[in-house]
Design an enzyme around this catalytic site. Structure first.
Site, mmCIF file in Angstrom:
data_model
loop_
_atom_site.group_PDB
_atom_site.id
_atom_site.type_symbol
_atom_site.label_atom_id
_atom_site.label_comp_id
_atom_site.label_asym_id
_atom_site.label_seq_id
_atom_site.Cartn_x
_atom_site.Cartn_y
_atom_site.Cartn_z
ATOM 1 C CE LYS A 1 -2.922 -2.926 2.935
ATOM 2 N NZ LYS A 1 -2.964 -2.881 4.814
ATOM 3 N N GLY A 2 1.830 1.192 0.335
ATOM 4 C CA GLY A 2 2.922 2.009 0.471
ATOM 5 C C GLY A 2 3.359 3.522 -0.769
ATOM 6 C CG ASP B 1 6.868 1.947 -0.039
ATOM 7 O OD1 ASP B 1 7.963 0.910 -0.484
ATOM 8 O OD2 ASP B 1 5.852 1.315 0.259
ATOM 9 C CE LYS C 1 15.075 2.524 5.022
ATOM 10 N NZ LYS C 1 14.288 2.565 6.520
ATOM 11 C CG PHE D 1 10.730 2.684 10.431
ATOM 12 C CD1 PHE D 1 10.837 0.917 9.666
ATOM 13 C CD2 PHE D 1 9.485 2.958 10.767
ATOM 14 C CE1 PHE D 1 9.814 0.948 8.856
ATOM 15 C CE2 PHE D 1 8.819 2.518 10.132
ATOM 16 C CZ PHE D 1 8.974 1.159 8.912
ATOM 17 C CB VAL D 2 10.509 7.075 7.424
ATOM 18 C CG1 VAL D 2 12.167 8.195 6.941
ATOM 19 C CG2 VAL D 2 10.671 6.574 5.471
ATOM 20 C CG ASP E 1 2.962 0.908 7.494
ATOM 21 O OD1 ASP E 1 3.961 0.500 6.429
ATOM 22 O OD2 ASP E 1 2.496 0.165 7.896
ATOM 23 N NE ARG F 1 -0.472 1.522 5.178
ATOM 24 C CZ ARG F 1 0.464 0.784 4.432
ATOM 25 N NH1 ARG F 1 1.931 1.195 3.951
ATOM 26 N NH2 ARG F 1 0.721 0.154 4.721
#
Ligand code: IMP
Length: 188
Positions: free
Chosen positions: A48-49, A106, A137, A158-159, A165, A171
């Site tokens: 979904k990202g 994403d 990353k 971690f973003v 999410d 999100r």
């Protein structure tokens, strides 16, 4: 996971602002348009990202295109660490044989998810297959991935936001940010 989330209050730092995202996505759209003029472009995005990125990117591209969506699960282990296990939850809905496929992601972290997806999509005989990711990353890469279009290269944090999410939340933030440490540890 059930979280008592405070959408904006849980954010410790904004890493990429909404304005920066919009400017970069417009640039990427122009680049993709130039590169794919006169070809059979299909954007394949991974739910979904990548949903907000896909929606903005496709509208920044001014050549004819088709879209398709896949969904994979890439986090079997913990909420912030990739397990390396990839399961296809939703497959392509049309053939990509002979299509110029641009995979819209994403974020590329270890690269394990994308590595699996690339092999899977190559097996469907597209005319070409390239990768466009909003975030990269590189610090945590475990497999080499040929990335063709990158929005932003970020450090190893971690973003969340703009599709990304933590525990399925955050999100809908319009920017990319980092959460307060208490959120990850469940305290506070
Ligand atoms: P990889 O297989 O380690 O490259 O992980 C790719 C997937 O993990 C991405 O498509 C995201 O869904 C998720 N992911 C990796 N890093 C982050 C992050 O910093 N925030 C949110 N999700 C992430």
């Amino acid at each position: 996971m059930t979280l008592q989330a405070d959408l904006l209050g849980d954010v410790a730092e904004v890493l990429v602002t909404e304005e920066a995202i919009q400017l970069r996505v417009a640039e990427l759209g122009r680049q993709v348009s130039d590169d794919y003029r006169g070809r059979n472009l299909t954007l394949v995005s991974v739910l979904k990202g990548a949903l907000p990125f896909m929606a903005d990117l496709m509208r920044s591209i001014d050549v004819p295109l088709r879209i398709d969506l896949m969904e994979v699960s890439s986090y079997g282990g913990t909420a912030t660490e990739s397990s390396g296990l990839v399961r296809i939850l939703k497959d392509l809905s049309a053939s990509i044989e002979g299509e110029d496929v641009l995979l819209v992601e994403d974020i590329i972290d270890t690269g394990l998810t994308l590595n699996y997806l690339l092999r899977y999509l190559r097996g469907k005989n597209p005319a070409s297959l390239r990768i466009c990711t909003l975030l990269d990353k590189p610090a945590r890469r475990l497999v080499e991935i040929p990335v063709d279009y990158t929005g932003f290269t970020i450090e190893d944090r971690f973003v969340v936001g703009y599709g990304l999410d933590f525990g399925e939340l955050y999100r809908n933030l319009r920017f990319v940010g980092v959460l307060r440490p208490e959120v990850y540890t469940g305290q506070g």
